[in-house]
Design an enzyme around this catalytic site. Structure first.
Site, PDB file in Angstrom:
ATOM      1  N   HIS A 188      -9.475   1.480   4.624  1.00  0.00           N
ATOM      2  CA  HIS A 188      -8.205   1.637   5.342  1.00  0.00           C
ATOM      3  C   HIS A 188      -8.408   2.611   6.507  1.00  0.00           C
ATOM      4  O   HIS A 188      -9.196   3.554   6.402  1.00  0.00           O
ATOM      5  CB  HIS A 188      -7.135   2.169   4.383  1.00  0.00           C
ATOM      6  CG  HIS A 188      -5.781   2.157   5.001  1.00  0.00           C
ATOM      7  ND1 HIS A 188      -5.359   3.163   5.829  1.00  0.00           N
ATOM      8  CD2 HIS A 188      -4.785   1.249   4.964  1.00  0.00           C
ATOM      9  CE1 HIS A 188      -4.132   2.874   6.264  1.00  0.00           C
ATOM     10  NE2 HIS A 188      -3.763   1.714   5.751  1.00  0.00           N
ATOM     11  N   GLU A 211      -6.824   5.032   7.530  1.00  0.00           N
ATOM     12  CA  GLU A 211      -6.627   6.450   7.206  1.00  0.00           C
ATOM     13  C   GLU A 211      -7.864   7.031   6.522  1.00  0.00           C
ATOM     14  O   GLU A 211      -8.183   8.212   6.683  1.00  0.00           O
ATOM     15  CB  GLU A 211      -5.350   6.618   6.348  1.00  0.00           C
ATOM     16  CG  GLU A 211      -4.105   6.436   7.205  1.00  0.00           C
ATOM     17  CD  GLU A 211      -2.924   5.810   6.498  1.00  0.00           C
ATOM     18  OE1 GLU A 211      -2.859   5.822   5.266  1.00  0.00           O
ATOM     19  OE2 GLU A 211      -2.030   5.279   7.218  1.00  0.00           O
ATOM     20  N   GLY A 215       2.400   2.378  10.615  1.00  0.00           N
ATOM     21  CA  GLY A 215       3.387   3.447  10.450  1.00  0.00           C
ATOM     22  C   GLY A 215       4.088   3.838  11.737  1.00  0.00           C
ATOM     23  O   GLY A 215       4.770   4.858  11.795  1.00  0.00           O
ATOM     24  N   ASN A 231       0.873  -1.172   0.000  1.00  0.00           N
ATOM     25  CA  ASN A 231       0.000   0.000   0.000  1.00  0.00           C
ATOM     26  C   ASN A 231       0.910   1.221   0.000  1.00  0.00           C
ATOM     27  O   ASN A 231       1.473   1.582   1.027  1.00  0.00           O
ATOM     28  CB  ASN A 231      -0.894  -0.028   1.249  1.00  0.00           C
ATOM     29  CG  ASN A 231      -1.686   1.250   1.415  1.00  0.00           C
ATOM     30  OD1 ASN A 231      -1.788   2.058   0.485  1.00  0.00           O
ATOM     31  ND2 ASN A 231      -2.252   1.447   2.593  1.00  0.00           N
ATOM     32  N   GLU A 285      -5.702  -4.560  10.465  1.00  0.00           N
ATOM     33  CA  GLU A 285      -4.633  -3.588  10.687  1.00  0.00           C
ATOM     34  C   GLU A 285      -4.902  -2.815  11.973  1.00  0.00           C
ATOM     35  O   GLU A 285      -5.666  -1.842  11.958  1.00  0.00           O
ATOM     36  CB  GLU A 285      -4.562  -2.608   9.517  1.00  0.00           C
ATOM     37  CG  GLU A 285      -4.241  -3.245   8.190  1.00  0.00           C
ATOM     38  CD  GLU A 285      -3.647  -2.239   7.214  1.00  0.00           C
ATOM     39  OE1 GLU A 285      -2.524  -2.471   6.764  1.00  0.00           O
ATOM     40  OE2 GLU A 285      -4.283  -1.210   6.944  1.00  0.00           O
TER      41      GLU A 285
HETATM   42  P1  PGA Z   1       2.780   0.345   7.572  1.00  0.00           P
HETATM   43  O1  PGA Z   1       1.342   0.620   6.918  1.00  0.00           O
HETATM   44  O2  PGA Z   1       3.280  -0.973   7.026  1.00  0.00           O
HETATM   45  O3  PGA Z   1       3.638   1.513   7.142  1.00  0.00           O
HETATM   46  O4  PGA Z   1       2.596   0.277   9.051  1.00  0.00           O
HETATM   47  C1  PGA Z   1       0.424  -0.423   6.723  1.00  0.00           C
HETATM   48  C2  PGA Z   1      -0.843   0.105   6.105  1.00  0.00           C
HETATM   49  O5  PGA Z   1      -1.268   1.205   6.475  1.00  0.00           O
HETATM   50  O6  PGA Z   1      -1.467  -0.551   5.246  1.00  0.00           O
END
Ligand code: PGA
Length: 255
Positions: free
Chosen positions: A96, A98, A174, A10, A168
């Site tokens: 997601h 976000e 992140g 992603n 997730e």
């Molecule tokens: P990350 O993000 O691997 O940077 O933690 C995962 C995601 O948001 O799909």
């Protein structure tokens, strides 16, 4: 229906064209005979350019990070699943964290998007996960269950073969803080049970990916868990050598 192992990058809102060309020049070790699924979700605008690249034609499948809940019309700035399908886009991510937190996308909207994308013929990676606060309050399973039930409400089971679920935990995205393999496995097993409750045996066979600070150093122990069928990877998927390493582990686990 058997469960496949996936390694999905992603890319979020990163990467300029030059970086993308460099990436695909350096992932030649991802071969077409690998048994795992290797998918990348760049920004929409890069999709057609990436589709032209050799390893994409051979093995890597390209998808979107989001799509609209309408087929067409006056929705300035949105991208229709019909337009994606028309360009042979393989999949879209929906829900997601976000999108849920920054853009306030709620369960009903995500349900509409998921159903429309699947009806249109796209594969969908549907994301769920709890915040740190929700975990600390002991509500992880409750939150994940509600996201699954509401997000997949009224989904005809004929679409399950094109659906992938991604767990997730928001606190692991992140942040460099990965869920331990045991923590992830516990939630994955719970999601699998819930999918069985909702859809029967076909629901139980839907692949469930883990996302949240997955990297070459921790992917093997995560994929060793019986209910973890791959990774949805942000940061580590931007670097070609990391993505190759992740796909190699996914391929080994597929054999
Ligand atoms: P990350 O993000 O691997 O940077 O933690 C995962 C995601 O948001 O799909």
């Amino acid at each position: 229906m058997s469960r496949k192992i996936y390694m999905v990058g992603n890319w979020k809102m990163n990467q300029k064209l030059e970086e993308i060309r460099n990436f695909f020049d350096n992932v030649k070790e991802i071969r077409s005979d690998m048994k795992c699924e290797c998918w990348i979700a760049p920004q929409y605008i890069h999709i057609p350019i990436i589709q032209e690249m050799a390893n994409v034609r051979d093995k890597i499948k390209v998808g979107a990070q989001n799509c609209a809940n309408h087929e067409k019309g006056a929705y300035t700035g949105e991208v229709s699943p019909i337009a994606l399908k028309d360009l042979n886009v393989h999949f879209t991510i929906i829900g997601h964290s976000e999108r849920r937190s920054i853009y306030k996308e709620e369960d009903k909207l995500l349900n509409e998007k998921t159903k429309l994308a699947l009806e249109t013929g796209l594969n969908v990676i549907f994301c769920v996960g709890e915040t740190l606060e929700e975990r600390e309050e002991g509500n992880t399973m409750k939150v994940v269950k509600a996201q699954i039930i509401k997000g997949l409400e009224d989904l005809p089971s004929k679409y399950l073969s094109n659906l992938v679920v991604a767990y997730e935990p928001v606190w692991a995205i992140g942040t460099g803080k990965t869920a331990t393999p045991d923590q992830a496995q516990e939630v994955h097993a719970y999601i699998r049970e819930e999918m069985k409750e909702l859809f029967g045996a076909d629901g139980q066979n839907v692949s469930i990916l883990y996302g949240g600070s997955v990297k070459p150093g921790n992917v093997a122990e995560l994929l060793d868990q019986p209910d973890i069928d791959g990774g949805l990877v942000g940061g580590a998927s931007l670097k070609p050598d990391n993505y190759v390493a992740l796909c190699k582990v996914a391929d080994e686990k597929s054999s």
